[in-house]
Design a protein around this motif. Sequence first.
Motif, PDB file in Angstrom:
ATOM      1  N   THR A  82       3.302  -0.662 -33.613  1.00  0.00           N
ATOM      2  CA  THR A  82       2.779  -2.015 -33.837  1.00  0.00           C
ATOM      3  C   THR A  82       3.692  -3.065 -33.226  1.00  0.00           C
ATOM      4  OG1 THR A  82       1.747  -1.241 -35.893  1.00  0.00           O
ATOM      5  CG2 THR A  82       1.976  -3.627 -35.587  1.00  0.00           C
ATOM      6  N   LYS A  83       5.019  -2.871 -33.344  1.00  0.00           N
ATOM      7  CA  LYS A  83       5.967  -3.829 -32.777  1.00  0.00           C
ATOM      8  C   LYS A  83       5.906  -3.870 -31.249  1.00  0.00           C
ATOM      9  CE  LYS A  83       9.361  -3.460 -36.539  1.00  0.00           C
ATOM     10  NZ  LYS A  83      10.732  -3.004 -36.910  1.00  0.00           N
ATOM     11  N   PRO A  86       1.222  -5.721 -27.505  1.00  0.00           N
ATOM     12  CA  PRO A  86       1.213  -7.159 -27.176  1.00  0.00           C
ATOM     13  C   PRO A  86       0.576  -7.973 -28.295  1.00  0.00           C
ATOM     14  CG  PRO A  86      -0.488  -5.991 -25.953  1.00  0.00           C
ATOM     15  CD  PRO A  86       0.338  -4.941 -26.626  1.00  0.00           C
ATOM     16  N   PRO A  87       0.855  -9.266 -28.373  1.00  0.00           N
ATOM     17  CA  PRO A  87       0.252 -10.114 -29.407  1.00  0.00           C
ATOM     18  C   PRO A  87      -1.272 -10.099 -29.290  1.00  0.00           C
ATOM     19  CG  PRO A  87       2.066 -11.238 -28.308  1.00  0.00           C
ATOM     20  CD  PRO A  87       1.819  -9.990 -27.526  1.00  0.00           C
ATOM     21  N   GLY A  88      -1.916 -10.070 -30.430  1.00  0.00           N
ATOM     22  CA  GLY A  88      -3.374 -10.086 -30.444  1.00  0.00           C
ATOM     23  C   GLY A  88      -4.018  -8.719 -30.377  1.00  0.00           C
TER      24      GLY A  88
END
Length: 893
Positions: A82-83, A86-88
């Motif tokens: 998860t880290k 990418p964002p979104g």
Amino acid sequence: MRSESPLPLWIHLAWLETKSHRAFTLGFVLNVCLGMIGFLTIDAFKSSIQQQLSSKSQSALGADISIWASRLISDDEKQSITKTLPPGAKVRYETSLLSMATGIPVTTPATTPAPNPVPTGSTRLVEIRAIDQSFPFYGELTLKNQGFINTGSPKDVVDNPHVWISPELGIQLGLTIGDQLKLGNALFTITDVVTNDPGAMPSGLSFAPKIFVGQDFLKETGLADARSRLWQAMMVATGSSSSQADGLEPIVTSLRQALGKSDLRVRSHINAANDRNRALIYLNDYLGLVALVALFLAAVGGSFLFQSFLGRRITAIATLAALGLDRMECRLVYGSQLVLLGSMATVLTLLISLGILPQLPWLLGGILPEGIKPALSWQSAGIALLLGTFGNLLVCLPILHRLGSIQPSRLFQEGQGDGLPYSFDYKQLWTWLPAAAAYWMLAIQQAHSYRVGSLFIGIFIVALLIFAGFGLLLIKFLTVTRKATGNLSLDLATLALVRHRTGTIASFVAIGMGTLLVNLIPAIKNIVESELQRPQGKAPPSLFLIDIQEEQKDRLTQLVPPLTGGVGLENLSPLIRARLTAINGDTAKASGQNLDNSGSSTREEEESERFVNRGYNLSYRGTKLASETITDGRFFSGEFIPDPQVSNPAKIPEISVEERFASRLGLKLEDVMSFDIEGVQVQGRITSLRKVKWTSFDPNFFVLFQPGVLEAAPKTYIGTIPTLSLEVKTQTEMQLVREFPNISMIDLTATGARILALAEQMSQALSLMALLTLISGLAVLFAIAHHQAQKRVIEITLLKILGTDFGTIRINVILEFAILGFAATTLGSLVGITASWVLASQVFESQWTHDPLTPLALALGLGTTCTVTGFYAVNRILKVKPIVLLGNALFDK
């Protein structure tokens, strides 16, 4: 002699040559077209397949990227993944496993009884796919009643103990909507039937029908614990800006780096599509090589036709030279004619291919993904244009180069009608290199493999040298024996072959190569079919049992014989999950770690990556199975006895490795492999390589340890139950499911039928190419025989003038072509047998099977064809008056 037109003179002359010699134009165009049709059809087929797979790969996976393993993914791994995203990015989870399902009819049966009613409580192996409300991110699942299911659709299976089933499961168990299905310890209600699943295998070749359930309800079955054989995946939607291959590549790379040595595998939707359709893609590669055979034959036939045509135009060429046309302009005239003829052949090929391509889904219906409609692409049309124009130029470059040797003085020499002179000079070797290099690159491109493409070309080169060498020996033999026969016709035939030494050798090489290539196609077909056949005299087991827990082993062994009428559980083998960590102390790493890009990786790189990053099933036993053969080294020396006081290679446990697996990873005897088994490092030294007949359906493994090493490791067991009647098999399945709901049973009778059906479809594809290649081979024989007959015009004319009767001339010609044809086709068949052995061992890595009747029939058939064609060509000449023949030969009128 210069034209006032803005176009160069040599273009006008090329057009006049093409228009004025219609018979040659038609023959050349048809010959080239025949070879190009197979190649272009296969290329267009492959392009359509790849385009379709790429366009639907997101829908098939239901995500942009999947991160999966054959176990439950830990919370720490989920956080790390998860880290890195990418964002979104959005994440959902899927879990898949094989298990047995028991049908429980609830609805009122139809008034008309079924002809073969299914017993109540019947069981079948199923693939359970546990989903959540976000399923799928892309694409749609189609249900019979609820219609399209996408990521925003409500899913009753997620919120209730319901299931969606595939149609074949309903047929197998006699179930319909409203009936119930027992999975493990839980009972589910069937609420719908899946009518279209974009993630289904294209060939239908799967072990079991699919069932969709909710993630939470899978837990209630008791099937998804740590000991179960299952696959869990994190499905990722990255967003539209990075959903294509170029955008996904950095994300996939970052995830792999973040996961490090974890056995979690990361795939983009494009890579996943290639994995799902690997059998189809491999078939494409080999069909592409088969198409090259037809292309090569067309090139040989075209070069002979072109050379024969130029041989009849020597007077005209010498006249042009006398009128001021220099060597380069003369070559440009006939080079332009080749381009023009190639363009005509390309147009005809495209038109014919447009008619053939719509028939491919029917011919290959069992292999093609649903909805595939092969069509000509601009890329395929461009390849056809290059092959039809520049390909002919490259092949005929040595012939064009020899035009420079024709001088105006040729007009005043006798024998100028005897054809374009043969000559060979090592300085002219460069004229052959462009065509050879182009063909080599084309073979690599078609096979997607440097090794396979180069081996294919290597066979060609070695064969050419063999035929040239035997052609020289034939000439020497005929030179020695031609005066000792005492038969006029035979003496004249051998004299003609010896006098035209270079032409005889060239024809011998061409006929031999044509025979060799025609022999390869049925040989490849036999190799593929033999690979899918079970060992002779060995019936496949009825059931294959997996996920047998250690505490269930003894009870299962006792229960099976009473159920099956005395037939016991066979080949009970331990199965230990492991991950390859190192080879000879070096961290295991594939040569092609980044395979999600453009698909430019070779098959060797793809296989290396897949075999290094996958999880392994290890096992141990002290004896070989009947389906195994030691090909190198020795089998285990006995049980391993560790000696903690001594640390040397001899004290490392022994392992036996399957030979194909060893080849793909570059392993050899005495190499040391290191495995991670739930955090414990275990090493093994390779002491033997095994050949395994996988179609025996015995419990075989890539890597076997000697006894005394893995007994304490966490394990499950697999085993087989021999051939049973349908009734006994059904009752056995039902009882075992009740006693051991976690054990999965694969019905090998049904699986074997699907494999044989797929093999039949592959056989049809190869048979189609074999027919096309045979037609190309016959066209080549006709071109060669016609060429040789045309070179005998003056000789035949002189014999007629001298009073030789037609019967003697006919026998003379028949003997000449029979000697040349049958000698070349016999050697071609023998070399073809050898080449098929090389292909079986080096390309297909398969057991070589030889059918002696096919090469014999081809040698006799092609030799007879060569003889009849020569006779037919000469028979036409015999019907013409000698004065006309002589005039045509000398003045080309």
